[in-house]
Design a protein around this motif. Structure first.
Motif, short mmCIF file in Angstrom:
data_model
loop_
_atom_site.label_atom_id
_atom_site.label_comp_id
_atom_site.label_asym_id
_atom_site.label_seq_id
_atom_site.Cartn_x
_atom_site.Cartn_y
_atom_site.Cartn_z
N GLU A 123 0.52 -0.99 -0.03
CA GLU A 123 -0.06 -0.21 0.10
C GLU A 123 1.10 0.82 0.14
OE1 GLU A 123 -3.79 -1.69 2.71
OE2 GLU A 123 -2.39 -1.02 3.30
N TYR A 124 2.22 0.64 0.35
CA TYR A 124 2.66 2.03 0.49
C TYR A 124 3.26 2.70 -0.65
CZ TYR A 124 7.08 5.06 1.93
OH TYR A 124 7.86 5.35 1.99
N ILE A 125 3.61 1.16 -1.77
CA ILE A 125 4.34 1.75 -2.85
C ILE A 125 3.12 2.20 -3.27
CG2 ILE A 125 5.33 0.65 -5.15
CD1 ILE A 125 6.70 -1.36 -2.71
N THR A 126 2.12 1.88 -3.67
CA THR A 126 1.29 2.56 -4.24
C THR A 126 0.51 3.57 -4.08
OG1 THR A 126 -0.14 0.24 -3.93
CG2 THR A 126 -1.80 1.80 -4.19
N SER A 127 0.76 4.28 -2.96
CA SER A 127 0.48 5.42 -2.41
C SER A 127 2.02 6.42 -2.76
CB SER A 127 0.54 5.96 -1.01
OG SER A 127 -0.48 5.57 -0.61
N ALA A 128 3.13 6.03 -3.63
CA ALA A 128 4.09 6.61 -4.07
C ALA A 128 3.90 6.80 -5.18
CB ALA A 128 5.22 5.43 -3.04
N ILE A 129 2.97 5.82 -5.73
CA ILE A 129 2.64 5.82 -7.39
C ILE A 129 1.97 6.99 -7.63
CG2 ILE A 129 1.81 4.46 -9.14
CD1 ILE A 129 2.96 1.81 -8.03
N ALA A 130 1.01 7.14 -6.62
CA ALA A 130 -0.26 8.18 -6.69
C ALA A 130 0.54 9.57 -6.59
CB ALA A 130 -1.09 7.86 -6.02
N LYS A 131 1.22 9.74 -5.85
CA LYS A 131 1.87 11.01 -5.48
C LYS A 131 3.11 11.17 -6.22
CE LYS A 131 2.20 10.35 -0.37
NZ LYS A 131 3.48 10.13 0.62
N ILE A 132 4.25 9.93 -7.04
CA ILE A 132 5.13 10.15 -8.04
C ILE A 132 4.67 10.20 -9.84
CG2 ILE A 132 7.48 9.03 -8.76
CD1 ILE A 132 8.20 8.46 -5.96
N GLY A 133 3.26 9.64 -10.04
CA GLY A 133 3.21 9.92 -11.06
C GLY A 133 3.33 8.62 -12.18
N GLU A 134 4.70 7.46 -11.72
CA GLU A 134 4.49 6.63 -12.64
C GLU A 134 4.88 4.82 -11.93
OE1 GLU A 134 8.77 8.49 -15.21
OE2 GLU A 134 8.37 6.50 -14.06
N LYS A 135 4.51 4.28 -12.61
CA LYS A 135 4.45 3.16 -11.94
C LYS A 135 5.68 2.61 -11.84
CE LYS A 135 4.83 -1.78 -13.22
NZ LYS A 135 4.54 -2.56 -14.79
N LEU A 136 5.78 2.26 -10.24
CA LEU A 136 6.82 1.88 -9.14
C LEU A 136 6.79 0.61 -8.39
CD1 LEU A 136 6.94 5.14 -7.37
CD2 LEU A 136 8.17 4.80 -8.69
N SER A 137 7.94 -0.64 -8.71
CA SER A 137 8.06 -1.57 -7.40
C SER A 137 9.31 -1.90 -7.33
CB SER A 137 7.91 -2.44 -8.84
OG SER A 137 9.14 -2.64 -9.91
N LEU A 138 8.97 -2.68 -6.32
CA LEU A 138 10.32 -3.13 -5.35
C LEU A 138 10.81 -4.09 -6.24
CD1 LEU A 138 12.32 -3.38 -2.66
CD2 LEU A 138 10.22 -4.48 -1.57
N ARG A 139 11.69 -4.44 -6.74
CA ARG A 139 12.05 -5.27 -7.58
C ARG A 139 12.55 -6.94 -6.76
NH1 ARG A 139 16.38 -6.20 -12.88
NH2 ARG A 139 15.48 -7.88 -13.97
N ARG A 140 13.77 -6.53 -6.23
CA ARG A 140 14.37 -7.27 -5.25
C ARG A 140 15.39 -6.97 -3.84
NH1 ARG A 140 18.87 -8.89 -10.25
NH2 ARG A 140 19.20 -6.54 -10.81
#
Length: 293
Positions: A123-140
């Motif tokens: 959910e934290y990463i999802t919130s960051a996507i909304a703020k930053i405006g790009e797809k983000l992912s913790l890969r490894r």
């Protein structure tokens, strides 16, 4: 109802969302702060869903160390520009520190952990996507832990494009461990030692070298010796311990480390986006696409 600037400011500080988004959330929830937070979270999930099929092969590696523990993560974004902004850098630091503290076994386990007492890492990463405006992912990520007879070397290259962790045994000298990490960043070995190379890989390379020698017209009775010699060069290319040390090419990495009374236990090297599909658009095309919208 009228929404006060003070309430909008409080919601912004709580969520990091934009002013207009906060105002709209408060209007939609009749000024209820908690409901407005949830409204923004759901909106962020919606934005994230729309970006789910985008390519995110840029981003950065990041290393955090504390005491005898170090963690390296790779977080991906769609563009290199976003990877350089402060919000993205803060995301890297928050995620790395969380993993360092809670030590999840897998990325999937990390996603389910609470990161701030209220929301999960996912959910934290999802919130960051909304703020930053790009797809983000913790890969490894990778976690190394040292003891009283070992040292961890950490090295970030090209502003995060490459990250390396190494662990040495028989020494607590982190500078030596970092020297090896810098070598790994530059040369990119596939294996630690010859013993780690799959026999199938060795057999395939041996056969290739044999056919190469025969095609060169070499007598069969010396082909085997030639192949073994060339196989040694093959190991030098892919095995860390057999490689010439970048800071002193007159000795191998193994000899360098042994001269310090140590041995290399393990290493991990991340290069952002390696093995992933890359965006084919260049910056000019990206700008034109935005202009046409």
């Amino acid at each position: 109802m009228a929404i006060s600037a003070k309430l909008v400011k409080e919601l912004r500080e709580k969520t990091g969302a934009g002013m207009m988004d906060c105002k709209k959330a408060l209007q939609e929830t009749d000024g209820d702060l908690d409901q407005a937070v949830e409204f923004l979270r759901e909106k962020g999930m919606s934005k994230a869903a729309k970006k789910a099929d985008r390519i995110a092969a840029e981003g950065s590696t990041h290393i955090v160390t504390e005491g005898n523990t170090a963690v390296m993560i790779e977080v991906n974004a769609e563009t290199d520009f976003v990877a350089k902004n402060d919000e993205f850098k803060n995301l890297l630091d928050v995620l790395a520190n969380h993993i360092l503290t809670h030590k999840p076994a897998t990325v999937e386990e990390a996603f389910e952990q609470k990161i701030n007492g209220e929301e999960t890492v996912s959910e934290y990463i999802t919130s960051a996507i909304a703020k930053i405006g790009e797809k983000l992912s913790l890969r490894r990520f990778e976690i190394f832990e040292s003891d009283e007879n070992s040292a961890i070397g950490a090295y970030i290259h090209m502003g995060g494009k490459i990250g390396v962790l190494t662990q040495l045994e028989g020494t607590t000298d982190e500078d030596v461990a970092k020297d090896v990490a810098m070598h790994v960043a530059a040369i990119n070995p596939d294996y630690l030692s010859r013993e780690e190379v799959d026999q199938e890989v060795v057999d395939t390379e041996r056969e290739r070298l044999k056919q190469q020698a025969l095609e060169e017209g070499k007598p069969e009775h010396i082909v085997e010796k030639m192949v073994e010699g060339r196989l040694g060069k093959f190991f030098e290319d892919i095995c860390l311990l057999d490689q010439s040390f970048v800071k002193d090419p007159d000795q191998t990495v193994k000899k360098y480390v042994e001269s310090k009374g140590a041995s290399v236990k393990s290493f991990v090297r991340y290069e952002v986006g390696e093995g992933m599909e890359k965006r084919e658009e260049n910056f000019a095309d990206e700008v034109m696409n935005q202009v046409k919208k």
